[in-house]
Motif scaffolding. Structure first.
Motif, PDB file in Angstrom:
ATOM      1  N   ALA A 156      32.000  54.008  47.038  1.00 27.84           N
ATOM      2  CA  ALA A 156      33.153  54.218  46.645  1.00 27.84           C
ATOM      3  C   ALA A 156      33.477  55.174  45.504  1.00 27.84           C
ATOM      4  N   VAL A 157      34.580  55.914  45.407  1.00 27.36           N
ATOM      5  CA  VAL A 157      34.619  57.090  44.226  1.00 27.36           C
ATOM      6  C   VAL A 157      35.881  56.729  43.704  1.00 27.36           C
ATOM      7  N   PHE A 158      35.733  56.457  42.131  1.00 25.33           N
ATOM      8  CA  PHE A 158      36.902  56.310  41.398  1.00 25.33           C
ATOM      9  C   PHE A 158      37.001  57.184  40.335  1.00 25.33           C
ATOM     10  N   SER A 159      38.400  57.227  39.736  1.00 24.36           N
ATOM     11  CA  SER A 159      38.433  57.718  38.359  1.00 24.36           C
ATOM     12  C   SER A 159      39.370  56.779  37.395  1.00 24.36           C
ATOM     13  N   VAL A 160      39.479  57.017  36.296  1.00 26.59           N
ATOM     14  CA  VAL A 160      40.172  56.214  35.484  1.00 26.59           C
ATOM     15  C   VAL A 160      41.210  56.747  34.662  1.00 26.59           C
ATOM     16  N   ALA A 161      41.877  56.009  33.813  1.00 19.38           N
ATOM     17  CA  ALA A 161      42.919  56.574  32.805  1.00 19.38           C
ATOM     18  C   ALA A 161      42.036  56.616  31.288  1.00 19.38           C
ATOM     19  N   GLY A 162      41.112  55.765  31.168  1.00 24.26           N
ATOM     20  CA  GLY A 162      40.587  55.816  29.643  1.00 24.26           C
ATOM     21  C   GLY A 162      39.283  55.220  29.526  1.00 24.26           C
ATOM     22  N   VAL A 163      38.480  55.630  28.672  1.00 25.01           N
ATOM     23  CA  VAL A 163      37.336  55.207  28.490  1.00 25.01           C
ATOM     24  C   VAL A 163      36.691  55.131  26.914  1.00 25.01           C
ATOM     25  N   GLN A 164      36.335  53.722  26.817  1.00 27.72           N
ATOM     26  CA  GLN A 164      36.035  53.489  25.477  1.00 27.72           C
ATOM     27  C   GLN A 164      35.194  52.433  25.346  1.00 27.72           C
ATOM     28  N   LYS A 165      34.512  52.017  24.315  1.00 32.55           N
ATOM     29  CA  LYS A 165      33.671  50.773  23.908  1.00 32.55           C
ATOM     30  C   LYS A 165      32.810  50.524  25.428  1.00 32.55           C
ATOM     31  N   GLY A 166      32.268  51.639  26.087  1.00 32.73           N
ATOM     32  CA  GLY A 166      31.417  51.603  27.065  1.00 32.73           C
ATOM     33  C   GLY A 166      31.959  50.934  28.598  1.00 32.73           C
ATOM     34  N   SER A 167      33.403  50.909  28.592  1.00 35.39           N
ATOM     35  CA  SER A 167      34.087  50.381  29.970  1.00 35.39           C
ATOM     36  C   SER A 167      35.174  51.573  30.049  1.00 35.39           C
ATOM     37  N   ALA A 168      35.575  51.173  31.352  1.00 33.87           N
ATOM     38  CA  ALA A 168      36.704  52.063  31.863  1.00 33.87           C
ATOM     39  C   ALA A 168      37.884  51.091  31.928  1.00 33.87           C
ATOM     40  N   TYR A 169      39.179  52.219  31.736  1.00 32.10           N
ATOM     41  CA  TYR A 169      40.295  51.271  31.587  1.00 32.10           C
ATOM     42  C   TYR A 169      41.569  51.937  32.332  1.00 32.10           C
ATOM     43  N   LEU A 170      42.365  51.013  32.985  1.00 31.65           N
ATOM     44  CA  LEU A 170      43.613  51.556  33.644  1.00 31.65           C
ATOM     45  C   LEU A 170      44.924  51.000  33.154  1.00 31.65           C
ATOM     46  N   GLN A 171      46.215  51.534  33.253  1.00 35.48           N
ATOM     47  CA  GLN A 171      47.327  51.048  32.755  1.00 35.48           C
ATOM     48  C   GLN A 171      47.632  49.956  33.471  1.00 35.48           C
ATOM     49  N   GLU A 172      47.679  49.846  34.970  1.00 37.41           N
ATOM     50  CA  GLU A 172      48.334  48.875  35.988  1.00 37.41           C
ATOM     51  C   GLU A 172      47.292  47.934  36.328  1.00 37.41           C
ATOM     52  N   ASP A 173      47.769  46.536  36.208  1.00 34.67           N
ATOM     53  CA  ASP A 173      46.952  45.437  36.560  1.00 34.67           C
ATOM     54  C   ASP A 173      46.805  45.528  38.098  1.00 34.67           C
ATOM     55  N   ALA A 174      47.770  46.113  39.090  1.00 35.13           N
ATOM     56  CA  ALA A 174      47.512  46.241  40.451  1.00 35.13           C
ATOM     57  C   ALA A 174      46.681  47.079  40.739  1.00 35.13           C
ATOM     58  N   LEU A 175      46.220  48.288  39.904  1.00 32.72           N
ATOM     59  CA  LEU A 175      45.327  49.100  40.065  1.00 32.72           C
ATOM     60  C   LEU A 175      43.926  48.498  39.916  1.00 32.72           C
ATOM     61  N   VAL A 176      43.796  47.899  38.901  1.00 30.47           N
ATOM     62  CA  VAL A 176      42.748  47.179  38.539  1.00 30.47           C
ATOM     63  C   VAL A 176      42.130  46.185  39.691  1.00 30.47           C
ATOM     64  N   ARG A 177      43.108  45.422  40.080  1.00 31.46           N
ATOM     65  CA  ARG A 177      42.714  44.598  41.245  1.00 31.46           C
ATOM     66  C   ARG A 177      42.121  45.253  42.445  1.00 31.46           C
ATOM     67  N   THR A 178      42.998  46.383  42.896  1.00 31.53           N
ATOM     68  CA  THR A 178      42.623  47.214  43.950  1.00 31.53           C
ATOM     69  C   THR A 178      41.181  47.513  43.943  1.00 31.53           C
ATOM     70  N   LYS A 179      40.855  48.237  42.801  1.00 32.99           N
ATOM     71  CA  LYS A 179      39.758  48.827  42.490  1.00 32.99           C
ATOM     72  C   LYS A 179      38.497  48.178  42.410  1.00 32.99           C
ATOM     73  N   ARG A 180      38.787  46.929  41.833  1.00 30.28           N
ATOM     74  CA  ARG A 180      37.644  45.827  41.524  1.00 30.28           C
ATOM     75  C   ARG A 180      37.244  45.338  43.050  1.00 30.28           C
ATOM     76  N   ILE A 181      38.325  45.315  44.007  1.00 28.54           N
ATOM     77  CA  ILE A 181      38.115  44.857  45.169  1.00 28.54           C
ATOM     78  C   ILE A 181      37.017  45.726  46.086  1.00 28.54           C
ATOM     79  N   MET A 182      37.590  47.305  45.766  1.00 30.26           N
ATOM     80  CA  MET A 182      36.987  48.468  46.486  1.00 30.26           C
ATOM     81  C   MET A 182      35.412  48.397  46.033  1.00 30.26           C
ATOM     82  N   LYS A 183      35.184  48.264  44.647  1.00 33.20           N
ATOM     83  CA  LYS A 183      33.852  48.036  44.188  1.00 33.20           C
ATOM     84  C   LYS A 183      32.986  47.173  44.619  1.00 33.20           C
ATOM     85  N   ALA A 184      33.704  45.957  44.766  1.00 32.23           N
ATOM     86  CA  ALA A 184      32.753  45.006  45.378  1.00 32.23           C
ATOM     87  C   ALA A 184      32.486  44.975  46.661  1.00 32.23           C
ATOM     88  N   SER A 185      32.961  46.108  47.419  1.00 37.19           N
ATOM     89  CA  SER A 185      32.939  45.906  48.855  1.00 37.19           C
ATOM     90  C   SER A 185      31.998  47.218  49.606  1.00 37.19           C
TER      91      SER A 185
END
Length: 251
Positions: free
Chosen positions: A166-195
């Protein structure tokens, strides 16, 4: 709607404009511009700022896809070229809806045949007529700002699929983590990552230090993390020392 489209094109070049500037440029009243802006805000193409409007992101607002696709073309291309090296013919890959991932299209022909799973409307439109790709389009609610399909239908489909990479990009990176503005995006990308068996995170160095509301994942949870030159060398060294599989790509 034609003028609203023209306003959006204008903002994609200028990034931010005042109401007076837009009224003068388009030869209409301030009230007309206010109505146009309100419509574009409702569609989440732009956001209001004091005295005007902008397409620049905030903690809770992601810029329109078509604006993002025009920005940082050279860094995105450099990242995409490196990402393509992880993809081999015959693989099944999941590609997210980011404009950075969309830059992969240029390099995918060398990887054919491929099965591509994506919720990105731009990728589906580009790849669907090429016999070298088996395209699995994740349905759901179409989001014009993201130019992607999101929501429960998309997420349920993902739960029944798996892929090699899986290939991802994100809106922001800080404190060792990747961040996004939309919770719907987070849910979808997390499921992708787990698959998938392996995951790649690619983002240009301007994303370091940028804020977004929702944490997507820790950087050290990816198999490969790619960024471009320009970030603070001390921060890069700190992340690598902490175990982040980080690679800096020359752009």
């Amino acid at each position: 709607m034609e003028r609203q489209t023209e306003i959006l094109d204008f903002l994609c070049e200028q990034e931010t404009a005042s109401v007076s500037e837009l009224a003068e440029h388009f030869g209409v009243s301030r009230m007309t511009i206010h109505r146009d802006i309100s419509r574009l805000v409702d569609l989440r193409f732009v956001r209001k700022v004091r005295g005007g409007v902008t397409v620049l992101p905030s903690v809770v607002f992601e810029s329109n896809y078509h604006y993002r696709a025009r920005r940082s073309a050279a860094p995105k291309r450099a990242l995409a070229q490196r990402v393509a090296e992880f993809i081999e013919p015959g693989m099944t890959v999941m590609l997210d809806d980011s404009s950075t991932t969309a830059a992969l299209v240029e390099f995918l022909p060398e990887c054919k045949p491929l099965t591509v799973i994506t919720n990105a409307a731009a990728l589906v439109e580009t790849l669907r007529e090429d016999d070298g790709y088996t395209v699995i389009c994740l349905g759901g609610r179409y989001d014009p700002t993201m130019n992607a399909y999101l929501g429960m239908t998309c997420d349920l489909a993902l739960e029944h699929l798996s892929a090699d990479l899986a290939v991802f990009s994100v809106a922001g990176v800080q404190k060792g983590s990747a961040y996004l503005q939309e919770d719907a995006l987070v849910r979808t990308k997390r499921i992708m990552k787990a698959s998938v068996e392996r995951s790649v995170l690619a983002f240009d160095s301007s994303k370091f230090g940028k804020s977004a509301l929702h944490q997507f994942a820790r950087l050290d949870s990816f198999d490969h993390v790619l960024t471009t030159s320009g970030a603070d060398p001390a921060m890069i060294e700190e992340l690598m020392t902490a175990g982040v599989p980080l690679e800096v790509i020359s752009d």
